[in-house]
Design a protein around this motif. Structure first.
Motif, mmCIF file in Angstrom:
data_model
loop_
_atom_site.group_PDB
_atom_site.id
_atom_site.type_symbol
_atom_site.label_atom_id
_atom_site.label_comp_id
_atom_site.label_asym_id
_atom_site.label_seq_id
_atom_site.Cartn_x
_atom_site.Cartn_y
_atom_site.Cartn_z
ATOM 1 N N GLY A 48 8.478 32.530 -6.783
ATOM 2 C CA GLY A 48 7.482 32.537 -7.728
ATOM 3 C C GLY A 48 6.818 31.027 -8.173
ATOM 4 N N ASN A 49 7.384 29.954 -7.459
ATOM 5 C CA ASN A 49 6.963 28.645 -7.613
ATOM 6 C C ASN A 49 6.300 28.118 -6.635
ATOM 7 O OD1 ASN A 49 8.309 28.046 -10.244
ATOM 8 N ND2 ASN A 49 10.176 28.154 -9.277
ATOM 9 N N HIS A 50 5.188 27.322 -6.650
ATOM 10 C CA HIS A 50 4.354 26.888 -5.464
ATOM 11 C C HIS A 50 4.539 25.441 -5.375
ATOM 12 C CE1 HIS A 50 2.425 30.571 -7.162
ATOM 13 N NE2 HIS A 50 1.788 30.612 -5.948
ATOM 14 N N TYR A 51 5.272 25.096 -4.222
ATOM 15 C CA TYR A 51 5.510 23.762 -3.960
ATOM 16 C C TYR A 51 4.791 23.257 -2.711
ATOM 17 C CZ TYR A 51 10.130 25.159 -6.109
ATOM 18 O OH TYR A 51 10.837 25.638 -7.208
ATOM 19 N N VAL A 52 4.953 21.834 -2.836
ATOM 20 C CA VAL A 52 4.372 21.185 -1.772
ATOM 21 C C VAL A 52 5.129 20.133 -1.415
ATOM 22 C CG1 VAL A 52 1.766 21.430 -2.326
ATOM 23 C CG2 VAL A 52 3.099 19.516 -3.281
ATOM 24 N N GLU A 53 5.411 19.692 -0.180
ATOM 25 C CA GLU A 53 6.188 18.447 0.340
ATOM 26 C C GLU A 53 5.309 17.394 1.013
ATOM 27 O OE1 GLU A 53 9.855 17.355 3.100
ATOM 28 O OE2 GLU A 53 9.265 19.154 3.301
ATOM 29 N N VAL A 54 5.573 16.146 0.568
ATOM 30 C CA VAL A 54 4.701 14.968 0.880
ATOM 31 C C VAL A 54 5.597 13.937 1.532
ATOM 32 C CG1 VAL A 54 3.034 13.066 -0.088
ATOM 33 C CG2 VAL A 54 2.973 15.544 -1.071
ATOM 34 N N ARG A 55 5.202 13.498 2.546
ATOM 35 C CA ARG A 55 5.670 12.208 3.287
ATOM 36 C C ARG A 55 5.215 10.986 2.964
ATOM 37 N NH1 ARG A 55 9.852 15.254 5.319
ATOM 38 N NH2 ARG A 55 9.236 16.596 7.051
ATOM 39 N N LEU A 56 6.133 10.282 2.428
ATOM 40 C CA LEU A 56 5.736 9.071 1.755
ATOM 41 C C LEU A 56 5.868 7.475 2.458
ATOM 42 C CD1 LEU A 56 7.178 9.808 -1.893
ATOM 43 C CD2 LEU A 56 4.624 10.093 -1.192
ATOM 44 N N LEU A 57 4.917 6.474 2.459
ATOM 45 C CA LEU A 57 5.157 5.378 3.107
ATOM 46 C C LEU A 57 4.711 4.425 2.128
ATOM 47 C CD1 LEU A 57 5.831 3.782 5.799
ATOM 48 C CD2 LEU A 57 3.487 4.260 6.215
ATOM 49 N N ALA A 58 5.524 3.328 2.172
ATOM 50 C CA ALA A 58 5.121 1.921 1.405
ATOM 51 C C ALA A 58 5.021 0.907 2.685
ATOM 52 C CB ALA A 58 6.156 1.507 0.349
ATOM 53 N N GLU A 59 3.848 0.268 2.691
ATOM 54 C CA GLU A 59 3.492 -0.648 3.673
ATOM 55 C C GLU A 59 3.042 -1.937 3.141
ATOM 56 O OE1 GLU A 59 1.454 -0.376 8.361
ATOM 57 O OE2 GLU A 59 0.529 0.793 6.509
ATOM 58 N N ASN A 60 3.415 -3.107 3.581
ATOM 59 C CA ASN A 60 2.966 -4.354 3.333
ATOM 60 C C ASN A 60 1.724 -4.991 3.979
ATOM 61 O OD1 ASN A 60 4.064 -5.538 5.791
ATOM 62 N ND2 ASN A 60 5.936 -6.087 4.459
ATOM 63 N N GLN A 61 1.374 -6.208 3.813
ATOM 64 C CA GLN A 61 0.162 -6.470 4.495
ATOM 65 C C GLN A 61 0.338 -6.974 6.061
ATOM 66 O OE1 GLN A 61 1.609 -8.226 2.229
ATOM 67 N NE2 GLN A 61 2.131 -10.129 2.989
ATOM 68 N N ARG A 62 1.569 -7.099 6.354
ATOM 69 C CA ARG A 62 2.080 -7.366 7.745
ATOM 70 C C ARG A 62 2.284 -6.158 8.378
ATOM 71 N NH1 ARG A 62 4.968 -10.913 4.582
ATOM 72 N NH2 ARG A 62 6.585 -9.575 4.552
ATOM 73 N N ALA A 92 0.667 -1.115 -0.044
ATOM 74 C CA ALA A 92 0.055 -0.178 0.089
ATOM 75 C C ALA A 92 0.726 1.256 -0.105
ATOM 76 C CB ALA A 92 -0.807 -0.067 1.252
ATOM 77 N N CYS A 93 0.799 2.125 -1.099
ATOM 78 C CA CYS A 93 1.619 3.171 -1.188
ATOM 79 C C CYS A 93 0.555 4.322 -0.533
ATOM 80 C CB CYS A 93 1.802 3.566 -2.446
ATOM 81 S SG CYS A 93 3.034 2.161 -3.200
ATOM 82 N N ASN A 94 1.307 5.154 0.235
ATOM 83 C CA ASN A 94 0.402 6.142 0.898
ATOM 84 C C ASN A 94 1.312 7.559 1.103
ATOM 85 O OD1 ASN A 94 -2.152 4.971 1.734
ATOM 86 N ND2 ASN A 94 -0.879 3.565 2.718
ATOM 87 N N GLY A 95 0.699 8.689 1.156
ATOM 88 C CA GLY A 95 1.304 9.789 1.494
ATOM 89 C C GLY A 95 0.362 10.903 2.373
ATOM 90 N N ALA A 96 0.935 11.753 2.767
ATOM 91 C CA ALA A 96 0.395 12.913 3.357
ATOM 92 C C ALA A 96 1.156 14.198 3.073
ATOM 93 C CB ALA A 96 0.232 12.664 4.713
ATOM 94 N N VAL A 97 0.477 15.351 2.999
ATOM 95 C CA VAL A 97 1.072 16.752 2.569
ATOM 96 C C VAL A 97 1.667 17.163 3.891
ATOM 97 C CG1 VAL A 97 0.617 19.003 1.774
ATOM 98 C CG2 VAL A 97 -0.490 17.315 0.666
ATOM 99 N N ALA A 98 3.028 17.547 4.101
ATOM 100 C CA ALA A 98 3.708 17.713 5.063
ATOM 101 C C ALA A 98 3.911 19.247 5.325
ATOM 102 C CB ALA A 98 5.172 17.324 5.173
#
Length: 376
Positions: free
Chosen positions: A345-359, A332-338
């Protein structure tokens, strides 16, 4: 007793002499295998995208791509794994010491466009000796790779690293011996299929920076369950490290004898077969055949490009591969905006990422930075 121990060891150990010799190569050019891809063609982009399960028409459909802000087909940034073996986990020095790909910190400066001819320029950056519960003495080996197009423009740069481990020690100290590949029921497979059927990418609908909230969760993306077939599919787009056949394979083993590990039939095969050979995987301390690390990082890149939409741009993807993803595992690949911010002049977002298995194990963690369009 010493003679018995030495005769039972299948693989070499990490020595101070080998480390000193390898350190002398820091910053120096070195011979490396030819890349799998040298030009971003429609075919090579398609093979890569489908190898990671990414069906975005921005990579695949010329008519759709012409209607986008880019005006033509472009490629996902992680496609550059196919342009260089080093950024994908190829390491030199310390023959016979197993290399486990452990992560990449990608930075992209411009899109990869159809027809781009890109050259990789790798250099050994650093060696860090570690103590590992998994394999005793181990070494983190980091390369810096620059990617330059036909116009001399820097397309991307990346730090990529492997953990060099002692195979026999890893086998003896493996902490996941009790883990068995997951067997899925028909109902569970149907549920996974339903997720794939109902999944939606952002696509051509702009995701405006003003509409993003800190703490916002990205839609979950599933990958798997992993099979040897899925690993082969990825390899078709990526190209692998040491997979060769017939005369070219034997030539490789003559030049690099430690790469030729005899199989049950006495025929030499490369250590890369841990990705489809359960026995060799167990010999290096892993309970079953497992995936390629660049594959999992590319899944998190896929999560990001689907979320930001076709008008956004992925600037950075920094991911550590933490655990093996063995056959049968569902990720399961998930993320959340940090955070979000404006700079030059550029509009940035940073995202924390996580890959998690069925265990419930975190198999990869990282963060990404992307540019989003602004209503302003």
């Amino acid at each position: 007793m010493t003679q018995i121990v030495e005769s039972e060891e299948r693989f070499p150990l990490i020595t101070s002499e080998a480390l000193d010799e390898l350190r002398s190569r820091i910053g120096e050019p070195f011979e490396r295998p030819a890349p799998h891809v040298t030009e971003a063609t429609a075919d090579s982009i398609r093979h890569w995208a489908l190898g990671i399960g990414d069906e975005n028409p921005l990579w695949l459909d010329p008519q759709y791509a012409r209607s986008s802000r880019w005006g033509e087909i472009i490629a996902p940034g992680t496609f550059l794994y196919a342009f260089d073996r080093v950024v994908s986990g190829y390491v030199s020095g310390m023959p016979g010491i197993h290399a486990m790909f452990a992560g990449t910190d990608w930075k992209w400066h411009r899109p990869i466009r159809l027809g781009d001819r890109i050259e990789a320029q790798p250099v050994l950056k650093d060696l860090l000796e570690l103590k590992s519960n998994f394999s005793g003495r181990s070494v983190k080996q980091t390369y810096h790779v620059s990617f330059v197009n036909q116009d001399g423009d820097l397309v991307s740069e990346a730090d990529s690293w492997c953990i060099r481990t002692q195979r026999d020690v890893a086998r003896e100290r493996a902490t996941r011996e009790s883990v068995k590949p997951r067997v899925w029921s028909a109902d569970e497979i149907a549920e996974i299929d339903s997720h794939y059927e109902n999944y939606e990418r952002r696509g051509g609908t702009p995701r405006y920076w003003e509409d993003v909230r800190e703490g916002e969760a990205l839609p979950m993306m599933l990958k798997g369950p992993s099979t040897v077939t899925s690993f082969v599919c990825f390899t078709q787009g990526w190209g692998s490290l040491y997979v060769k056949a017939h005369g070219p394979a034997f030539e490789m083993f003559r030049k690099h004898p430690a790469l030729g590990i005899p199989n049950d039939l006495g025929v030499p095969e490369p250590p890369e077969r841990v990705h489809w050979d359960n026995e060799l995987a167990r010999a290096v301390g892993v309970p079953a055949a497992y995936d390629y690390g660049p594959e999992r990082i590319s899944w998190l890149g896929h999560l990001m490009t689907d979320w930001i939409g076709d008008d956004g741009f992925l600037n950075r993807l920094n991911v550590q591969v933490r655990r093996h993803n063995i056959i049968g595992d569902l990720t399961a690949c998930n993320g959340a905006v940090a955070r979000k911010w404006v700079e030059d002049g550029n509009h940035y977002v940073e995202v924390r990422l996580l890959a998690e298995n069925q265990r419930g194990e975190h198999t990869a963690i990282g963060n990404a930075v992307a540019t989003l369009p602004s209503k302003g």
